[in-house]
Design a protein around this motif. Structure first.
Motif, mmCIF file in Angstrom:
data_model
loop_
_atom_site.group_PDB
_atom_site.id
_atom_site.type_symbol
_atom_site.label_atom_id
_atom_site.label_comp_id
_atom_site.label_asym_id
_atom_site.label_seq_id
_atom_site.Cartn_x
_atom_site.Cartn_y
_atom_site.Cartn_z
ATOM 1 N N ARG A 5 34.804 -7.674 -53.424
ATOM 2 C CA ARG A 5 33.546 -7.834 -54.157
ATOM 3 C C ARG A 5 32.788 -9.034 -53.630
ATOM 4 O O ARG A 5 32.791 -10.113 -54.245
ATOM 5 C CB ARG A 5 33.854 -8.018 -55.643
ATOM 6 C CG ARG A 5 34.183 -6.731 -56.347
ATOM 7 C CD ARG A 5 32.882 -6.004 -56.634
ATOM 8 N NE ARG A 5 33.090 -4.823 -57.469
ATOM 9 C CZ ARG A 5 32.213 -4.426 -58.385
ATOM 10 N NH1 ARG A 5 31.122 -5.133 -58.602
ATOM 11 N NH2 ARG A 5 32.431 -3.330 -59.071
ATOM 12 N N GLN A 6 32.170 -8.886 -52.505
ATOM 13 C CA GLN A 6 31.541 -10.028 -51.850
ATOM 14 C C GLN A 6 30.539 -10.738 -52.753
ATOM 15 O O GLN A 6 30.361 -11.940 -52.680
ATOM 16 C CB GLN A 6 30.847 -9.593 -50.557
ATOM 17 C CG GLN A 6 31.796 -9.366 -49.394
ATOM 18 C CD GLN A 6 32.521 -10.638 -48.969
ATOM 19 O OE1 GLN A 6 32.071 -11.733 -49.240
ATOM 20 N NE2 GLN A 6 33.672 -10.488 -48.321
ATOM 21 N N GLU A 7 29.859 -9.978 -53.595
ATOM 22 C CA GLU A 7 28.798 -10.599 -54.384
ATOM 23 C C GLU A 7 29.333 -11.705 -55.278
ATOM 24 O O GLU A 7 28.585 -12.568 -55.741
ATOM 25 C CB GLU A 7 28.074 -9.549 -55.233
ATOM 26 C CG GLU A 7 28.815 -9.099 -56.498
ATOM 27 C CD GLU A 7 29.572 -7.825 -56.280
ATOM 28 O OE1 GLU A 7 29.929 -7.538 -55.105
ATOM 29 O OE2 GLU A 7 29.817 -7.094 -57.273
ATOM 30 N N ALA A 20 38.345 -10.080 -53.074
ATOM 31 C CA ALA A 20 37.660 -10.324 -51.809
ATOM 32 C C ALA A 20 36.715 -9.171 -51.474
ATOM 33 O O ALA A 20 35.707 -9.366 -50.801
ATOM 34 C CB ALA A 20 38.679 -10.520 -50.688
ATOM 35 N N THR A 32 40.824 -17.832 -50.108
ATOM 36 C CA THR A 32 41.899 -17.105 -49.419
ATOM 37 C C THR A 32 43.131 -17.990 -49.259
ATOM 38 O O THR A 32 44.263 -17.545 -49.480
ATOM 39 C CB THR A 32 41.410 -16.652 -48.029
ATOM 40 O OG1 THR A 32 40.218 -15.894 -48.179
ATOM 41 C CG2 THR A 32 42.470 -15.817 -47.339
ATOM 42 N N PHE A 78 31.107 -14.079 -54.333
ATOM 43 C CA PHE A 78 31.261 -15.335 -53.604
ATOM 44 C C PHE A 78 29.950 -16.016 -53.234
ATOM 45 O O PHE A 78 29.927 -17.196 -52.956
ATOM 46 C CB PHE A 78 32.085 -15.108 -52.332
ATOM 47 C CG PHE A 78 33.510 -14.820 -52.642
ATOM 48 C CD1 PHE A 78 34.393 -15.850 -52.877
ATOM 49 C CD2 PHE A 78 33.961 -13.519 -52.729
ATOM 50 C CE1 PHE A 78 35.706 -15.588 -53.180
ATOM 51 C CE2 PHE A 78 35.276 -13.245 -53.028
ATOM 52 C CZ PHE A 78 36.149 -14.282 -53.263
ATOM 53 N N ASP A 79 28.892 -15.255 -53.174
ATOM 54 C CA ASP A 79 27.638 -15.909 -52.843
ATOM 55 C C ASP A 79 26.757 -15.973 -54.085
ATOM 56 O O ASP A 79 26.785 -15.096 -54.938
ATOM 57 C CB ASP A 79 26.922 -15.137 -51.721
ATOM 58 C CG ASP A 79 27.076 -13.644 -51.883
ATOM 59 O OD1 ASP A 79 27.659 -13.009 -51.002
ATOM 60 O OD2 ASP A 79 26.635 -13.077 -52.915
ATOM 61 N N ASP A 122 34.772 -22.133 -51.300
ATOM 62 C CA ASP A 122 34.197 -21.108 -50.436
ATOM 63 C C ASP A 122 35.256 -20.028 -50.196
ATOM 64 O O ASP A 122 36.392 -20.128 -50.656
ATOM 65 C CB ASP A 122 33.676 -21.703 -49.128
ATOM 66 C CG ASP A 122 34.787 -22.352 -48.319
ATOM 67 O OD1 ASP A 122 35.946 -21.936 -48.471
ATOM 68 O OD2 ASP A 122 34.497 -23.279 -47.557
ATOM 69 N N PHE A 123 34.872 -19.008 -49.443
ATOM 70 C CA PHE A 123 35.774 -17.870 -49.284
ATOM 71 C C PHE A 123 37.075 -18.275 -48.591
ATOM 72 O O PHE A 123 38.159 -17.806 -48.951
ATOM 73 C CB PHE A 123 35.071 -16.758 -48.499
ATOM 74 C CG PHE A 123 35.874 -15.514 -48.378
ATOM 75 C CD1 PHE A 123 36.099 -14.713 -49.497
ATOM 76 C CD2 PHE A 123 36.434 -15.149 -47.163
ATOM 77 C CE1 PHE A 123 36.865 -13.561 -49.399
ATOM 78 C CE2 PHE A 123 37.203 -13.997 -47.060
ATOM 79 C CZ PHE A 123 37.411 -13.209 -48.168
ATOM 80 N N TYR A 138 36.416 -17.331 -59.919
ATOM 81 C CA TYR A 138 36.215 -16.044 -59.258
ATOM 82 C C TYR A 138 36.749 -14.896 -60.086
ATOM 83 O O TYR A 138 36.153 -13.813 -60.117
ATOM 84 C CB TYR A 138 36.857 -16.055 -57.870
ATOM 85 C CG TYR A 138 36.085 -16.927 -56.933
ATOM 86 C CD1 TYR A 138 34.732 -16.680 -56.710
ATOM 87 C CD2 TYR A 138 36.663 -18.021 -56.314
ATOM 88 C CE1 TYR A 138 33.991 -17.493 -55.882
ATOM 89 C CE2 TYR A 138 35.928 -18.832 -55.482
ATOM 90 C CZ TYR A 138 34.591 -18.565 -55.270
ATOM 91 O OH TYR A 138 33.857 -19.373 -54.462
#
Lengths: 248, 248
Positions: free
Chosen positions: A242-244, A240, A103, A246-247, A98-99, A182
């Motif tokens: 580029r949110q897309e 980070a 990180t 991660f989901d 997960d994010f 990622y």
DNA sequence: CACCCTCGTTTTGGATACAACCTCCGCGCC
DNA sequence: GGCGCGGAGGTTGTATCCAAAACGAGGGTG
């Protein structure tokens, strides 16, 4: 449902040194579990097994003509590398960060890779420098996302390789593996069409690689350390953003 | 040849919170391999299994009333933690660090533990602070080397525990485990007789712990980070100065 | 219509059995 | 006397088999 790639020697994108050459067949006097481990690891890193996908012991065993025992060993090994997550009686799945975990890994990398390059830089042989230059130039000319990914990985790992700290190097390789999904998603999303210009953060990365290589050529540990730290931090922020990625 | 301690609940040196309470018996719904893992790990950390000593699967299995399968699982796990080294067809031995590996681990710890404490310090609860104060005071009054070792470990790990970085914390615990053998040898060598004064580097450590605790009580990440970094570095040099600890 | 319980199926965890390989001790040779 | 070598014994690696637990479809109930 390509559980384990059959022969599939891949395109191999011009790997001459072939650090991890043969992902499938058994080497001399090698344990079966290690063969399975390499095979599954490659399948995960190359994206043939997707994050979250279930891995059934029986299926893998049949596909490789082995029993489930070596497969279980391989799964345990891969769990310790962070590529697979195991739940008792429930089975194995390809690990999915997960994010927050993503990180965390970058924070750790930001501490360890500068140390590695500082120890490596003064010890790089002329051959290693030549190899790094070659990789850097190849990266700049590449447009294919998968090739870019593979070369970038080789460039960085090669820049650390002269550090006399084997355990540190293993750990760093593990972090690259864990976060590979990622980077793949990112470059798949941003990269331009064939023969187009570099896209996404690639132009910036090219500049950073040039600076990094210059420091390495001078065998300057402090300079290399500083540039690398900033490179890692910027990369983390870029992904980070580029949110897309991660989901899903 | 105390392969696996029979009941041996140890003295437990006043562990009230009992993070790793029961080293032997199975917990609810727990895999057998994990039981074996904890048991062997404790045996190694407490010194009942010596570095370099061979670990026979059959013997461990019989002693725990299990088959060799879970034992193999445990050995793989412990190898990945760095406590055991495996050679195909040749067996498992308790891992033994040479001086270079020992130095490498301290260099890594020097990078990671300051990060952990900086993330942890601002998040420490009042209860955690109270617990740390208690541990610190206990350490100052302890003369027994084994107790000193256990409390010191708990003090430092507790100071990191509030960091929201589970993977980092696991790694750090692993480093403490891997280097435990040398801390044990060191304190066994230098520590004074019962009711005597503190010996070796213990007086300096007490001062450093006081400074560290003060920074933690203020939830000051930068201060804690700086003090810890210097503490780790000094500890490494102190142990390295005692060459007799490394050869045997 | 949604939720929960039940039971059969599937999958994993572990034990036993067999095969591959190493270790180690004794012997011969230099 | 030291060193290399070979075989017997023992240990590890793997396959097969059984037990235990999770997953999922189906039906019952609020």
């Amino acid at each position: 449902m390509a559980l384990v790639s059959i022969p599939s020697n891949m395109d191999r994108t011009g790997r001459e040194a072939a650090e991890d050459a043969d992902g499938g067949r058994a080497r001399a006097g090698e344990l079966l579990g290690e063969v399975v481990t390499r095979r599954l690891r490659d399948d995960i890193l190359e994206g043939r097994l997707r994050p979250g996908e279930r891995i059934r012991q029986e299926a893998v065993a049949r596909e490789l003509g082995a029993s489930r025992i070596p497969v279980r060993e391989a799964l345990l090994q891969l769990e310790n590398e962070g590529l697979v997550s195991l739940a008792p009686y429930s089975g194995a799945r390809v690990a999915k960060l997960d994010f927050a975990e993503y990180t965390e890994l970058y924070r750790i990398r930001e501490q360890l890779e500068p140390l590695a390059i500082a120890e490596s830089a003064p010890r790089l042989s002329d051959e290693a420098i030549a190899q790094l230059r070659h990789l850097m130039l190849q990266i700049e000319q590449t447009r294919d996302p998968a090739t870019w990914l593979a070369l970038d990985r080789r460039f960085h790992l090669a820049s650390y390789a002269a550090a006399p700290m084997p355990r540190l190097l293993k750990m760093i390789e593990g972090f690259w593996n864990s976060t590979q999904q990622y980077r793949r998603a990112f470059y798949a999303a941003v990269s331009a069409p064939r023969d187009g210009p570099l896209a996404g953060d690639q132009p910036l990365t090219v500049v950073e690689h040039r600076l990094l290589f210059d420091a390495l050529e001078r065998r300057d540990p402090l300079d290399a350390e500083a540039i690398l730290r900033s490179h890692i931090r910027r990369t983390q922020l870029t992904l980070a953003g580029r949110q897309e990625v991660f989901d899903e």
